[in-house]
Motif scaffolding. Structure first.
Motif, PDB file in Angstrom:
ATOM      1  N   MET B  32       0.831  -1.204   0.000  1.00 51.62           N
ATOM      2  CA  MET B  32       0.000   0.000   0.000  1.00 51.62           C
ATOM      3  C   MET B  32       0.864   1.251   0.000  1.00 51.62           C
ATOM      4  N   PHE B  33       1.869   1.267   0.864  1.00 51.75           N
ATOM      5  CA  PHE B  33       2.719   2.452   0.944  1.00 51.75           C
ATOM      6  C   PHE B  33       3.438   2.699  -0.380  1.00 51.75           C
ATOM      7  N   MET B  34       3.918   1.638  -1.006  1.00 51.35           N
ATOM      8  CA  MET B  34       4.620   1.828  -2.269  1.00 51.35           C
ATOM      9  C   MET B  34       3.662   2.312  -3.349  1.00 51.35           C
ATOM     10  N   GLN B  35       2.463   1.733  -3.389  1.00 47.72           N
ATOM     11  CA  GLN B  35       1.496   2.154  -4.391  1.00 47.72           C
ATOM     12  C   GLN B  35       1.108   3.617  -4.202  1.00 47.72           C
ATOM     13  N   PHE B  36       0.794   3.955  -2.959  1.00 51.86           N
ATOM     14  CA  PHE B  36       0.437   5.349  -2.664  1.00 51.86           C
ATOM     15  C   PHE B  36       1.616   6.262  -2.962  1.00 51.86           C
ATOM     16  N   GLY B  37       2.812   5.802  -2.600  1.00 50.37           N
ATOM     17  CA  GLY B  37       4.009   6.612  -2.810  1.00 50.37           C
ATOM     18  C   GLY B  37       4.248   6.872  -4.280  1.00 50.37           C
ATOM     19  N   PHE B  38       4.140   5.810  -5.077  1.00 50.68           N
ATOM     20  CA  PHE B  38       4.323   5.960  -6.523  1.00 50.68           C
ATOM     21  C   PHE B  38       3.265   6.898  -7.093  1.00 50.68           C
ATOM     22  N   GLN B  39       2.052   6.714  -6.606  1.00 52.11           N
ATOM     23  CA  GLN B  39       0.962   7.533  -7.125  1.00 52.11           C
ATOM     24  C   GLN B  39       1.204   9.012  -6.811  1.00 52.11           C
ATOM     25  N   ASP B  40       1.568   9.275  -5.564  1.00 48.19           N
ATOM     26  CA  ASP B  40       1.868  10.668  -5.185  1.00 48.19           C
ATOM     27  C   ASP B  40       3.012  11.211  -6.021  1.00 48.19           C
TER      28      ASP B  40
END
Lengths: 241, 383
Positions: B32-40
């Motif tokens: 989740m953190f990586m996905q959110f991070g990439f998205q941001d």
């Protein structure tokens, strides 16, 4: 509380509904008085375990009258049932200890249900009670590290620790060998006597019947011979079975 | 409290199972953190140029969806807006992409090229204002030092005093300085040129065509009112934004018009699902294995609510034990990704809180589902 501990009148109980309905209790009446040790005997299917679960407020009674520790259990709601359960000490056929708790923690679990016992007293009380059943040296043992007899002694300590007003036991010795069965029974009698706590036991075991002051014989959902039966008869029945 | 203790002891009695559950949460959190991070990072980097533009109002072609896929419009449309009394100055910007041949390896790679007005620095970048004059020379450029390393060690060589020349779009450019802008999903690196040099690089482009028009207003002007006026002046010929809306327009393009936002959301959902299934499996088998014991507790007088809280405490303990290392490891991965991919991976309090809430939800749902088993624990069956 000075009259009777259990007063059952015309207790009837049916499993299932409609065509599948099976009546297991057909108007049972009995009384247990303070300090009495009573054995409930009878062939399997006679309804004695069902009666015990009704007295223990584990089932809801729909028919008849059943007063346990002053509470009418017929049509009792969940809160009333829970309140009665907390005043009873149970000893089960299988020890049913929490496998992930030590002996002391298991006993403590029963004490935690009693707000009137100060929390800081509970561990000491658990240790004392385990001492009474001869397990002072096993306080921090998990059930897996205890023998069958020791486990049942922990279960007895758990049932007795909070000072119950009634002890219900279902075949408390059936999982034990002769020696530890005898010990468990002696222990129950001793502790019940000392505390004046009435005991109602379902059993096939003649050793258990021996310590009973009164034997109630059940058959086919009814109490036979006015609830009294010669100990000799039970012994014969027990030896046959 | 005593139910919390019961839950804690039940979980820690079998550390193996607890570890599996915690690893499940940890893995879900990382995902989740990586996905959110990439998205941001995508959204920040996609609008990196817009965030640096020095303007009050920007105009683009109504056909343009993203600056990286720009349709040009006539410069005259922009200059006409100088007629508005509150407009102080307008600056054209041209954009395009072309192959940059790495001067050291010879490998070509597409670089994003901005042609800017030299009157003043229209991009708010460190080093930009001082280097503007350098761009007046023929075939010169400023290199984005935050470009991906595949373009070569341009900044390092320049700093060492070396002359750096590179072939861009089959034309030799002299790199006269560096700025720091940053790579994005759409551009691996950036190059800044004067408009004149930009046109030399792209001879096929018509001289009067630009991609973004920047408008600066006089101080004290009513921005909203001028924006309305300009919108009326350009009609359907141009799209008009204030600076913030222009950032949002670019960001929303990547978020909505492409599947990228959806993909990241799906990634987060996958993480949720994996964590949910693992935690549910552990809790379910835990409750099932202890069913007779729960029934015993009921027979002793424990209420359904207290047993429910025991199971929910187990779920809570698993979430917290998984989330702690999860966020720490994610911070490490953010740093790693940021330095390896030049992406703006940043942890915010909002993000940390959001993932924690999702984790609680994930474990809570697992717990609630596992609770259905608990209802089967009938105290009457204990005898």
């Amino acid at each position: 509380m000075n009259e009777v501990v259990i007063a059952a009148r015309d207790v009837a109980f049916t499993f299932g509904k409609g065509d599948l309905a099976k009546q297991v209790l057909r108007g049972v009446s009995l009384t247990v008085r303070p300090g009495e040790i009573v054995a409930l005997v009878g062939p399997s299917g006679s309804g004695k375990t069902t009666l015990l679960t009704l007295i223990g407020a584990l089932r809801t009674l729909e028919e008849g009258s059943l007063r346990v520790l002053g509470t009418e259990l017929c049509q009792a709601n969940r809160t009333q049932q829970l309140a009665v359960r907390r005043r009873i000490g149970y000893i089960f056929q299988a020890h049913n200890l929490m496998t992930f708790l030590t002996a002391q923690q298991n006993v403590r679990l029963a004490l935690d249900l009693h707000p009137e016992i100060p929390p800081e007293r509970r561990d000491a009380l658990a240790r004392e009670t385990l001492g009474l059943v001869g397990l002072s040296h096993r306080l921090d043992y998990y059930p897996a590290q205890l023998s069958g007899g020791q486990k049942q002694r922990v279960a007895i300590a758990r049932a007795l620790a909070a000072g119950p007003e009634l002890i219900l036991a279902d075949e408390p010795t059936s999982a034990l060998d002769g020696q530890s069965g005898r010990e468990a029974v002696d222990l129950m009698r001793k502790l019940a006597r000392e505390r004046g706590c009435p005991v109602l036991m379902v059993t096939h075991d003649t050793r258990v019947v021996d310590i009973a002051e009164r034997v109630i014989h059940m058959e086919d959902g009814e109490v036979r011979d006015g609830g009294l039966m010669a100990i000799e008869q039970v012994r014969v029945a027990g030896e046959k079975g | 409290m005593r139910m919390f203790l019961l839950a804690w002891r039940q979980l820690t009695y079998q550390p193996g199972r607890l570890i599996v559950a915690v690893l499940g949460v940890l893995f879900a959190n990382l995902l989740m953190f990586m996905q959110f991070g990439f998205q941001d990072a995508l959204f920040v980097s996609a609008s990196l140029i817009q965030r640096r533009l020095q303007c009050d109002i920007a105009v683009i072609s109504p056909v343009t969806t993203s600056v990286y896929m720009s349709n040009g419009f006539s410069r005259r449309l922009l200059y006409r807006l100088r007629a508005h009394p509150d407009v102080e100055a307008v600056f054209p910007v041209c954009v395009g992409g072309g192959p940059w041949k790495n001067p050291w390896t010879g490998r070509p790679r597409t670089i994003f090229i901005l042609g800017v007005d030299l009157q003043e620095a229209t991009l708010d970048l460190p080093g930009m204002a001082e280097s503007l004059d350098e761009l007046r020379h023929v075939d010169t450029a400023l290199f984005d030092a935050a470009s991906r390393p595949e373009f070569g060690p341009v900044a390092e060589k320049l700093a060492a005093g070396e002359v750096v020349e590179a072939e861009v779009n089959r034309r030799r450019l002299r790199i006269r300085g560096t700025v720091k802008l940053g790579a994005s999903f759409a551009a691996d690196g950036n190059l800044i040129l004067s408009q004149a040099n930009f046109l030399r690089l792209f001879p096929e482009r018509k001289a009067g065509v630009i991609d973004v028009g920047l408008i600066r207003l006089r101080s004290g002007a009513d921005r909203a009112a001028v924006e309305r006026d300009i919108r009326a002046m350009v009609g359907r010929d141009l799209r008009v934004f204030n600076a913030d809306d222009y950032i949002r327009y670019e960001r929303d393009y990547w978020a909505d018009a492409t599947a990228i936002g959806t993909i990241f959301t799906q990634g987060v959902f996958m993480g949720f699902l994996v964590g949910f299934v693992i935690v549910y499996q552990i809790l379910h088998s835990d409750v099932t294995a202890h069913l007779p014991q729960y029934a015993t507790l009921k027979a002793m007088g424990y209420s359904d609510a207290s047993l429910t809280s025991a199971v929910m405490f187990e779920a809570l303990i698993i979430s917290v034990l998984g989330y702690g290392p999860g966020i720490l490891l994610s911070l490490g991965l953010y740093q790693l990704t940021a330095s390896a991919a030049n992406l703006a991976m940043a942890m915010s309090v909002d993000r940390a809180l959001q993932v924690f809430l999702i984790t609680l939800l994930m474990c809570g749902m697992s717990g609630l589902l596992a609770l259905r088993q608990l209802r089967r624990a009938d105290p009457a069956d204990v005898f």
